[in-house]
Design a protein around this motif. Structure first.
Motif, mmCIF file in Angstrom:
data_model
loop_
_atom_site.group_PDB
_atom_site.id
_atom_site.type_symbol
_atom_site.label_atom_id
_atom_site.label_comp_id
_atom_site.label_asym_id
_atom_site.label_seq_id
_atom_site.Cartn_x
_atom_site.Cartn_y
_atom_site.Cartn_z
ATOM 1 N N ILE A 181 37.032 -51.188 -14.455
ATOM 2 C CA ILE A 181 35.900 -50.681 -13.684
ATOM 3 C C ILE A 181 36.421 -50.118 -12.371
ATOM 4 O O ILE A 181 37.171 -50.780 -11.647
ATOM 5 N N ASP A 182 36.020 -48.899 -12.063
ATOM 6 C CA ASP A 182 36.442 -48.234 -10.826
ATOM 7 C C ASP A 182 35.207 -47.644 -10.153
ATOM 8 O O ASP A 182 34.547 -46.760 -10.705
ATOM 9 N N MET A 183 34.868 -48.148 -8.977
ATOM 10 C CA MET A 183 33.716 -47.630 -8.256
ATOM 11 C C MET A 183 33.973 -46.186 -7.819
ATOM 12 O O MET A 183 35.092 -45.827 -7.455
ATOM 13 N N ASP A 184 32.948 -45.378 -7.850
ATOM 14 C CA ASP A 184 33.085 -43.949 -7.537
ATOM 15 C C ASP A 184 33.008 -43.719 -6.028
ATOM 16 O O ASP A 184 31.980 -44.007 -5.409
ATOM 17 N N ALA A 185 34.138 -43.198 -5.457
ATOM 18 C CA ALA A 185 34.186 -42.877 -4.021
ATOM 19 C C ALA A 185 33.557 -44.017 -3.213
ATOM 20 O O ALA A 185 32.636 -43.808 -2.423
ATOM 21 N N PHE A 186 34.063 -45.215 -3.409
ATOM 22 C CA PHE A 186 33.377 -46.441 -2.993
ATOM 23 C C PHE A 186 32.938 -46.442 -1.522
ATOM 24 O O PHE A 186 31.749 -46.557 -1.215
ATOM 25 N N TYR A 187 33.891 -46.339 -0.592
ATOM 26 C CA TYR A 187 33.528 -46.411 0.827
ATOM 27 C C TYR A 187 32.512 -45.328 1.189
ATOM 28 O O TYR A 187 31.506 -45.578 1.860
ATOM 29 N N ALA A 217 40.309 -42.327 4.814
ATOM 30 C CA ALA A 217 40.394 -43.515 3.966
ATOM 31 C C ALA A 217 39.682 -43.287 2.636
ATOM 32 O O ALA A 217 40.077 -43.836 1.609
ATOM 33 N N ALA A 218 38.616 -42.487 2.667
ATOM 34 C CA ALA A 218 37.868 -42.178 1.443
ATOM 35 C C ALA A 218 37.082 -40.898 1.679
ATOM 36 O O ALA A 218 36.667 -40.610 2.802
ATOM 37 N N ALA A 219 36.865 -40.142 0.621
ATOM 38 C CA ALA A 219 36.125 -38.883 0.711
ATOM 39 C C ALA A 219 35.018 -38.866 -0.324
ATOM 40 O O ALA A 219 35.213 -39.315 -1.463
ATOM 41 N N SER A 220 33.855 -38.359 0.059
ATOM 42 C CA SER A 220 32.756 -38.215 -0.893
ATOM 43 C C SER A 220 33.096 -37.113 -1.885
ATOM 44 O O SER A 220 33.983 -36.276 -1.657
ATOM 45 N N TYR A 221 32.367 -37.073 -2.989
ATOM 46 C CA TYR A 221 32.632 -36.037 -3.985
ATOM 47 C C TYR A 221 32.305 -34.648 -3.442
ATOM 48 O O TYR A 221 32.932 -33.657 -3.830
ATOM 49 N N GLU A 222 31.348 -34.571 -2.509
ATOM 50 C CA GLU A 222 31.052 -33.279 -1.876
ATOM 51 C C GLU A 222 32.256 -32.783 -1.078
ATOM 52 O O GLU A 222 32.545 -31.583 -1.036
ATOM 53 N N THR A 248 27.341 -46.061 -8.241
ATOM 54 C CA THR A 248 27.815 -45.788 -9.595
ATOM 55 C C THR A 248 29.266 -46.221 -9.748
ATOM 56 O O THR A 248 30.044 -46.209 -8.799
ATOM 57 N N ALA A 249 29.593 -46.596 -10.976
ATOM 58 C CA ALA A 249 30.960 -46.977 -11.321
ATOM 59 C C ALA A 249 31.368 -46.233 -12.580
ATOM 60 O O ALA A 249 30.534 -45.875 -13.408
ATOM 61 N N TYR A 259 38.866 -40.728 -16.595
ATOM 62 C CA TYR A 259 38.790 -39.539 -17.448
ATOM 63 C C TYR A 259 37.463 -38.799 -17.350
ATOM 64 O O TYR A 259 37.410 -37.590 -17.560
ATOM 65 N N ARG A 260 36.378 -39.510 -17.010
ATOM 66 C CA ARG A 260 35.067 -38.875 -16.969
ATOM 67 C C ARG A 260 34.347 -39.155 -15.647
ATOM 68 O O ARG A 260 33.124 -39.261 -15.622
ATOM 69 N N LYS A 261 35.084 -39.316 -14.568
ATOM 70 C CA LYS A 261 34.476 -39.604 -13.267
ATOM 71 C C LYS A 261 33.672 -38.409 -12.760
ATOM 72 O O LYS A 261 34.036 -37.272 -13.043
ATOM 73 N N PRO A 262 32.606 -38.669 -11.966
ATOM 74 C CA PRO A 262 32.046 -39.979 -11.617
ATOM 75 C C PRO A 262 31.032 -40.445 -12.661
ATOM 76 O O PRO A 262 30.568 -39.669 -13.492
ATOM 77 N N ASP A 263 30.678 -41.723 -12.555
ATOM 78 C CA ASP A 263 29.671 -42.357 -13.419
ATOM 79 C C ASP A 263 30.034 -42.195 -14.884
ATOM 80 O O ASP A 263 29.167 -41.981 -15.735
#
Length: 358
Positions: free
Chosen positions: A11-17, A45-50, A140-141, A158-162
């Motif tokens: 399980i890997d959280m999507d762009a967690f922070y 430290a972390a970037a949003s998908y945008e 989402t994870a 392989y299919r990020k995010p969610d």
């Protein structure tokens, strides 16, 4: 007799922070966001998908990130909040299995071969966990499902995010053959470049090499590369506490002063430490460079991050900065070593093999 396999979920959280910040502040939703220091100094430290659409990535210098995305919004990290959310997610995992092995606050392996709810397939367990995380945290994870940890981790990305992706035993070798070696978990940038120079670009190319060849050119790591090229990974999910430090060092046959020669010796040491850390699922806050000169005088240089270092590129940048700080040299170097300490992993979160049914 039926083959027996573990049921492993990564399980890997999507762009967690960044996702936590957007969840807690609706004004940030849909906007390019970086969690880090300031616009003038610091590291993302972390970037949003945008933000990632513009090429902004974790471990990138703030000034570089702004050049790529001038409208980038910087938010200071709130690690206590991230840890609290991480504990919520861990509590969800614990409803399904006691075999939880974290890599960091936002990702973990789960062995659900014998899950606590008696669910038949690992895929269904992953679906339920993803849905419960969304319902309870608003986040989402992505999940990867397979019969070993190496493949499960690759699948989760392989299919990020969610996303949710499954690699079945019958698919494993063919799937690995198509992957680029630079995308293999456990093969860093420097090693990938070395492989490229040897004509090894994909898992299929790697699989063509003998174990003797790989050990000759990559040391003990060559055995690991030989196994993963075939989709093999026997490591169990291990919820035990981790070691306090992980390190490696090398004594040279002659004292070295040349910058390029020293770097050629340093990078394999650096990668070996990162590989050991990943295999132990231990991420440290402190990186230490050890140097012993020709007259046996020893010095160390260290740097500590506010949060566990989970990005290999950020870790390598710290090692390079520490290396640069020892110049100019007063004399040749006979030994160099790198240590990762102040570790967090399984202790941050406080199997039998059966027929595999996805």
């Amino acid at each position: 007799m039926l083959a027996t396999f573990r049921k492993i979920i990564h399980i890997d959280m999507d762009a967690f922070y960044a996702s936590v910040e957007q969840r807690d502040n609706p004004d940030l939703q849909g906007k390019p966001l970086a969690v880090g220091g300031s616009r003038e100094r610091g590291v993302v430290a972390a970037a949003s998908y945008e933000a990632r659409k513009f090429g902004v990535r974790s471990a990138m210098a703030s000034v570089t990130a702004i050049r790529k995305c001038p409208q980038l919004i910087f938010v200071r990290p709130r690690f206590e909040v991230y840890k609290a959310v991480s504990r919520e997610i861990r509590d969800i995992f614990a409803q399904y299995t006691p075999l939880i092995e974290p890599l960091s606050l936002d990702e973990a392996y789960l062995d659900v071969t014998e899950n606590l709810k008696g669910i038949e397939t690992a895929t269904q367990v992953a679906e339920e966990i993803k849905a419960q995380i969304k319902a309870e945290t608003g986040l989402t994870a992505s999940a990867g499902v397979s019969f070993n940890k190496f493949l499960a981790k690759i699948a989760s990305d392989y299919r990020k995010p969610d996303g949710l992706f499954i690699i079945k035993p019958s698919q494993a070798e063919k799937f690995v053959e198509t992957l680029e070696v630079k995308d293999f978990h456990g093969i860093g940038k420097v090693t990938a470049e070395k492989m490229h120079k040897m004509g090894i670009f994909t898992g299929g190319d790697l699989k063509l090499q003998s174990q003797e060849f790989l050990v000759k050119h990559f040391g003990k790591a060559g055995r690991w590369y030989y196994q993963i090229a075939r989709g093999q990974d026997d490591r169990p999910v291990n919820p035990d506490r981790i070691r306090k430090s992980i390190g490696a060092e090398e004594t040279f046959s002659s004292d070295l002063e040349d910058l390029e020669l020293l770097l050629n010796e340093l990078w394999p040491i650096t990668e070996e430490v990162w590989r050991r850390a990943e295999r132990a699922h231990a991420y440290g806050k402190t990186v230490t460079l050890k140097v012993k000169f020709g007259d046996f005088e020893q010095i160390t240089r260290s740097r500590t991050s506010l949060q566990p270092i989970t990005e290999q590129s950020f870790y390598e940048r710290i090692v390079k900065d520490l290396f640069d700080s020892i110049f100019p040299l007063r004399m040749g170097i006979r030994l160099m070593g790198v240590t990762l300490s102040n570790l967090e992993g399984a202790d941050e979160w406080e199997g039998r093999q059966l027929t595999f049914n996805f």
